[in-house]
Design a protein around this motif. Structure first.
Motif, PDB file in Angstrom:
ATOM      1  N   PRO A 271     -21.106  52.608 -60.629  1.00 54.97           N
ATOM      2  CA  PRO A 271     -21.109  51.472 -59.505  1.00 54.97           C
ATOM      3  C   PRO A 271     -21.212  51.990 -58.059  1.00 54.97           C
ATOM      4  O   PRO A 271     -20.368  52.681 -57.644  1.00 54.97           O
ATOM      5  N   SER A 272     -21.990  51.347 -57.126  1.00 54.99           N
ATOM      6  CA  SER A 272     -22.060  51.492 -55.798  1.00 54.99           C
ATOM      7  C   SER A 272     -20.416  51.127 -55.297  1.00 54.99           C
ATOM      8  O   SER A 272     -20.039  50.133 -55.821  1.00 54.99           O
TER       9      SER A 272
ATOM     10  N   ILE B  26     -34.631  42.986 -47.805  1.00 56.99           N
ATOM     11  CA  ILE B  26     -33.385  43.075 -48.619  1.00 56.99           C
ATOM     12  C   ILE B  26     -32.622  41.604 -48.387  1.00 56.99           C
ATOM     13  O   ILE B  26     -32.268  41.308 -47.347  1.00 56.99           O
ATOM     14  N   GLY B  27     -32.269  41.131 -49.387  1.00 60.05           N
ATOM     15  CA  GLY B  27     -31.914  39.744 -49.542  1.00 60.05           C
ATOM     16  C   GLY B  27     -32.917  38.590 -50.241  1.00 60.05           C
ATOM     17  O   GLY B  27     -32.303  37.685 -50.784  1.00 60.05           O
TER      18      GLY B  27
ATOM     19  N   GLY C  61     -24.478  46.554 -43.200  1.00 56.29           N
ATOM     20  CA  GLY C  61     -25.452  46.337 -44.217  1.00 56.29           C
ATOM     21  C   GLY C  61     -26.943  46.747 -43.862  1.00 56.29           C
ATOM     22  O   GLY C  61     -27.098  47.838 -43.240  1.00 56.29           O
ATOM     23  N   ALA C  62     -27.717  45.902 -44.302  1.00 56.35           N
ATOM     24  CA  ALA C  62     -29.249  46.102 -44.163  1.00 56.35           C
ATOM     25  C   ALA C  62     -29.719  45.888 -42.847  1.00 56.35           C
ATOM     26  O   ALA C  62     -30.786  46.698 -42.350  1.00 56.35           O
TER      27      ALA C  62
ATOM     28  N   SER D 259     -24.710  49.540 -51.072  1.00 61.58           N
ATOM     29  CA  SER D 259     -25.892  49.974 -52.292  1.00 61.58           C
ATOM     30  C   SER D 259     -27.361  49.908 -51.473  1.00 61.58           C
ATOM     31  O   SER D 259     -28.236  49.837 -52.195  1.00 61.58           O
ATOM     32  N   ILE D 260     -27.220  49.826 -50.237  1.00 58.01           N
ATOM     33  CA  ILE D 260     -28.489  49.647 -49.526  1.00 58.01           C
ATOM     34  C   ILE D 260     -29.412  50.861 -49.929  1.00 58.01           C
ATOM     35  O   ILE D 260     -30.681  50.728 -50.028  1.00 58.01           O
ATOM     36  N   GLY D 261     -28.827  52.063 -49.897  1.00 61.88           N
ATOM     37  CA  GLY D 261     -29.667  53.372 -50.121  1.00 61.88           C
ATOM     38  C   GLY D 261     -30.144  53.451 -51.432  1.00 61.88           C
ATOM     39  O   GLY D 261     -31.229  53.859 -51.682  1.00 61.88           O
ATOM     40  N   ARG D 262     -29.391  52.767 -52.277  1.00 61.89           N
ATOM     41  CA  ARG D 262     -30.063  52.446 -53.588  1.00 61.89           C
ATOM     42  C   ARG D 262     -31.110  51.665 -53.866  1.00 61.89           C
ATOM     43  O   ARG D 262     -32.117  51.835 -54.446  1.00 61.89           O
TER      44      ARG D 262
END
Length: 231
Positions: free
Chosen positions: A86-87, A47-48, A189-190, A18-21
């Motif tokens: 949903p992602s 993020i986080g 992830g991020a 979901s990082i892109g969103r």
């Protein structure tokens, strides 16, 4: 040998792609508030965190409560609209979580999302009752403060040394260190693994299924390189 009882997962960038969103929604919120557009990498770097803490980190010049609230609403509305679809889960997540449950692990989520946001995405997957406990940034202290993990440990009646935090950001690993909990760093992830190794994770992985294999081995080893376990 470490005998873990409780596995605690970050949500965005750890379980779901979901990082892109998140990045897109932060850009849209900035436009909505007529704030400068920042780089994707700058946004990934926060993020986080809980959203108020993320806004403060990205836009320290923003002090007005009304503008912060406008940004929060703009972000939330855009992100939740995207989450009507949903992602996707990262490869190996669904199968691994089912295996963990069958093996008797307690499962939890510790996320920088709001309770409203987490409820939306869990509901979208039919997972409202899937985890033993979940904690969100707007109902406790934001990462990297240890309170989120401390509340999860207390709820489950598990000692810190019997729990494992799995996350994709420095804030996840700092929170684990602050709570005396072992951590696993994920590099899909991020933030890249190179940035996460400084926080001393017990394991660093580039594929979620590696966590399942490591736990099956008894989780009694340390790693210095992805996929290489060192006693």
């Amino acid at each position: 040998m470490t005998d873990y009882q409780l596995l605690i997962f970050d949500w965005d960038g750890t379980l779901v792609d979901s990082i892109g969103r998140i990045v897109e929604s932060m850009h849209r919120a900035a436009e909505f508030c007529e704030l400068p557009r920042l780089s994707d990498e700058a946004i990934k770097g926060i993020i986080g965190l809980g959203l108020p803490e993320a806004i403060q980190a990205l836009y320290p010049q923003v002090r007005e409560a009304a503008l912060i609230e406008r940004f929060r609403l703009g972000y939330g509305e855009h992100y939740l609209a995207l989450e009507n679809q949903p992602s996707p889960l990262f490869p190996g997540v669904a199968e691994s979580l089912e295996v963990f449950r069958a093996q008797g692990y307690r499962l939890a989520v510790a996320t920088g999302k709001s309770r409203r946001g987490l409820h939306k995405v869990l509901q979208g997957r039919g997972w409202l009752d899937y985890f033993d406990v979940t904690r969100c940034a707007d109902e406790t202290a934001s990462k990297p403060h240890p309170r989120m993990l401390q509340e999860i440990l207390a709820h489950c009646g598990v000692a810190p040394e019997r729990a494992l935090m799995v996350g994709d950001s420095a804030f996840d690993l700092q929170m684990a260190n602050n709570a005396g909990v072992d951590a696993v760093a994920v590099g899909f992830g991020a933030q890249p693994l190179e940035a996460l190794r400084a926080f001393g994770p017990r394991l660093a992985i580039e594929d979620f299924s590696e966590l399942r294999a490591w736990l099956a081995q008894g989780a009694a080893v340390r790693t210095d390189e992805v996929g290489e376990y060192v006693g």
